[in-house]
Design a protein around this motif. Structure first.
Motif, PDB file in Angstrom:
ATOM      1  N   TRP A  27       0.844  -1.181   0.000  1.00 32.43           N
ATOM      2  CA  TRP A  27       0.000   0.000   0.000  1.00 32.43           C
ATOM      3  C   TRP A  27       0.888   1.241   0.000  1.00 32.43           C
ATOM      4  N   GLY A  28       0.254   2.396  -0.090  1.00 30.17           N
ATOM      5  CA  GLY A  28       0.985   3.648   0.027  1.00 30.17           C
ATOM      6  C   GLY A  28       0.763   4.253   1.396  1.00 30.17           C
ATOM      7  N   LEU A  29       1.268   5.445   1.595  1.00 30.95           N
ATOM      8  CA  LEU A  29       1.037   6.153   2.849  1.00 30.95           C
ATOM      9  C   LEU A  29      -0.247   6.968   2.753  1.00 30.95           C
ATOM     10  N   ALA A  30      -0.664   7.516   3.872  1.00 26.20           N
ATOM     11  CA  ALA A  30      -1.878   8.334   3.964  1.00 26.20           C
ATOM     12  C   ALA A  30      -3.127   7.574   3.533  1.00 26.20           C
ATOM     13  N   GLY A  31      -3.123   6.227   3.762  1.00 30.95           N
ATOM     14  CA  GLY A  31      -4.300   5.419   3.459  1.00 30.95           C
ATOM     15  C   GLY A  31      -4.500   5.119   1.994  1.00 30.95           C
ATOM     16  N   LEU A  32      -3.530   5.426   1.161  1.00 31.09           N
ATOM     17  CA  LEU A  32      -3.678   5.224  -0.280  1.00 31.09           C
ATOM     18  C   LEU A  32      -3.212   3.830  -0.687  1.00 31.09           C
ATOM     19  N   TYR A  33      -3.893   3.214  -1.626  1.00 25.95           N
ATOM     20  CA  TYR A  33      -3.500   1.911  -2.151  1.00 25.95           C
ATOM     21  C   TYR A  33      -2.582   2.125  -3.346  1.00 25.95           C
ATOM     22  N   SER A 159      -6.455  15.915  18.054  1.00 30.29           N
ATOM     23  CA  SER A 159      -5.099  15.636  18.524  1.00 30.29           C
ATOM     24  C   SER A 159      -4.044  15.927  17.460  1.00 30.29           C
ATOM     25  N   PRO A 160      -3.059  16.755  17.777  1.00 30.81           N
ATOM     26  CA  PRO A 160      -1.972  16.996  16.819  1.00 30.81           C
ATOM     27  C   PRO A 160      -1.077  15.767  16.659  1.00 30.81           C
ATOM     28  N   ILE A 161      -1.037  14.927  17.683  1.00 28.19           N
ATOM     29  CA  ILE A 161      -0.271  13.673  17.586  1.00 28.19           C
ATOM     30  C   ILE A 161      -0.908  12.790  16.519  1.00 28.19           C
ATOM     31  N   GLY A 162      -2.245  12.708  16.565  1.00 30.78           N
ATOM     32  CA  GLY A 162      -2.951  11.927  15.564  1.00 30.78           C
ATOM     33  C   GLY A 162      -2.817  12.504  14.164  1.00 30.78           C
ATOM     34  N   LEU A 168      -0.084  10.021   8.456  1.00 31.72           N
ATOM     35  CA  LEU A 168       0.896   9.306   7.653  1.00 31.72           C
ATOM     36  C   LEU A 168       0.404   7.923   7.259  1.00 31.72           C
ATOM     37  N   VAL A 169      -0.266   7.232   8.187  1.00 33.76           N
ATOM     38  CA  VAL A 169      -0.664   5.849   7.940  1.00 33.76           C
ATOM     39  C   VAL A 169      -2.036   5.753   7.281  1.00 33.76           C
ATOM     40  N   PHE A 170      -3.020   6.463   7.848  1.00 31.95           N
ATOM     41  CA  PHE A 170      -4.400   6.299   7.398  1.00 31.95           C
ATOM     42  C   PHE A 170      -4.922   7.449   6.544  1.00 31.95           C
ATOM     43  N   GLY A 171      -4.222   8.573   6.545  1.00 32.36           N
ATOM     44  CA  GLY A 171      -4.736   9.727   5.816  1.00 32.36           C
ATOM     45  C   GLY A 171      -5.720  10.546   6.612  1.00 32.36           C
ATOM     46  N   GLY A 172      -5.776  10.320   7.930  1.00 32.24           N
ATOM     47  CA  GLY A 172      -6.681  11.096   8.771  1.00 32.24           C
ATOM     48  C   GLY A 172      -5.975  12.290   9.380  1.00 32.24           C
TER      49      GLY A 172
END
Length: 295
Positions: A27-33, A159-162, A168-172
């Motif tokens: 997969w890619g980053l930010a939830g992208l395939y 949350s700024p942590i989220g 980076l991982v999910f695109g949220g």
């Protein structure tokens, strides 16, 4: 090797760790395939997957302790699994030094250090402190109470942590606005105003930090009272006062991040890390200087 250099490497590696599972799964980053038409495994099927809010290591769930408390307040019994996963995380951090998360893992702190460097280059002067560092404990209580009132985890939505780890991982990027506000405040309002005084997760870890076994130790005979450790402190210089005044031999405050900035900057090498909660107060200092065998 400088502790600060090692710490920054660890901060970057933690971000890489969360980015690897989707990349290894094709997969890619930010939830992208990013794969082709063929069937590929989902990143969640790997050994490790998730974000700093919630992740899994094999069959073991891991949760942000504050997020788990928010879920418990919002959904009651539905959050019991999250509490179990959060307990593991809280115990590990509490035994080491709870706010080590802030110093060694949290991406907002890494960004804050970058803002510090930018402010110095731009010659922008801001106050060292504008709010009391204990306010973040109240912020932690407030977000849990608010979660109970509205029925969902309030802080997780801003949350700024989220915004960094989930983004980076999910695109949220739900907390991106908070992160931008933090950068602006860091540049023009006060140094570390978010991490020192407002972050509710930092407030929870501040309370747990009193049990930490990794502590900054001071050799009073070597200390020259130059003040450089106070200038370097990422948490709040006031937490160094008992040790510098001779009333203690370790930095005992739960706010200490064990970041090593004070250790690195000390020209006399009077500061170092020690293991265990050593006895407090000036009595210990006298015993350290003049040990006497008890008869």
């Amino acid at each position: 090797m400088k502790i600060t250099l090692v710490r920054r490497v660890v901060q970057v590696l933690m971000l890489v760790l969360f980015c690897l599972p989707p990349l290894l799964a094709g997969w890619g980053l930010a939830g992208l395939y990013a794969g082709g038409d063929g069937e590929v495994a989902t990143p969640a099927e790997g050994v490790f997957f998730g974000s700093l809010s919630a992740s899994s290591l094999g069959p073991v769930p891991l949760f942000d302790p504050l997020a788990a408390l928010e879920l418990l307040a919002a959904n009651g019994g539905a959050a019991m699994a999250a509490l179990a996963g959060a307990g593991t995380v809280a115990l590990v951090y509490a035994l080491v030094r709870a706010r080590a998360f802030c110093g060694w893992v949290c991406p907002v702190n890494l960004i804050g250090e970058g803002v510090d460097a930018a402010r110095r280059r731009l010659g922008i002067a801001v106050p060292e402190r504008v709010l009391d560092r204990r306010m973040k404990i109240g912020a932690a209580v407030a977000v849990v109470a608010a979660s109970a009132l509205v029925g969902f985890p309030v802080f997780e939505t801003v949350s700024p942590i989220g915004a960094v780890s989930k983004g980076l991982v999910f695109g949220g990027f739900a907390g991106a606005g908070t992160l931008v506000a933090i950068v602006i405040a860091e540049l023009f309002v006060s140094r570390r105003v978010w991490c020192r005084t407002l972050c509710p997760l930092g407030g929870l870890f501040q309370v747990l930090g009193r049990a930490g076994q990794v502590n900054v130790h001071i050799n009073h005979d070597a200390c020259v009272h130059c003040g450089r450790c106070e200038e370097a402190c990422l948490a709040d210089p006031v937490i160094l006062a008992p040790a510098l005044s001779g009333d203690d031999i370790i930095v005992r405050a739960g706010d200490c991040m064990a970041c090593g900035a004070c250790v690195d900057t000390c020209p006399a090498r009077a500061l170092s890390f020690s293991l265990g909660r050593l006895p407090a107060r000036a009595q210990t200092r006298r015993e350290e200087r003049d040990p006497v065998s008890e008869s």
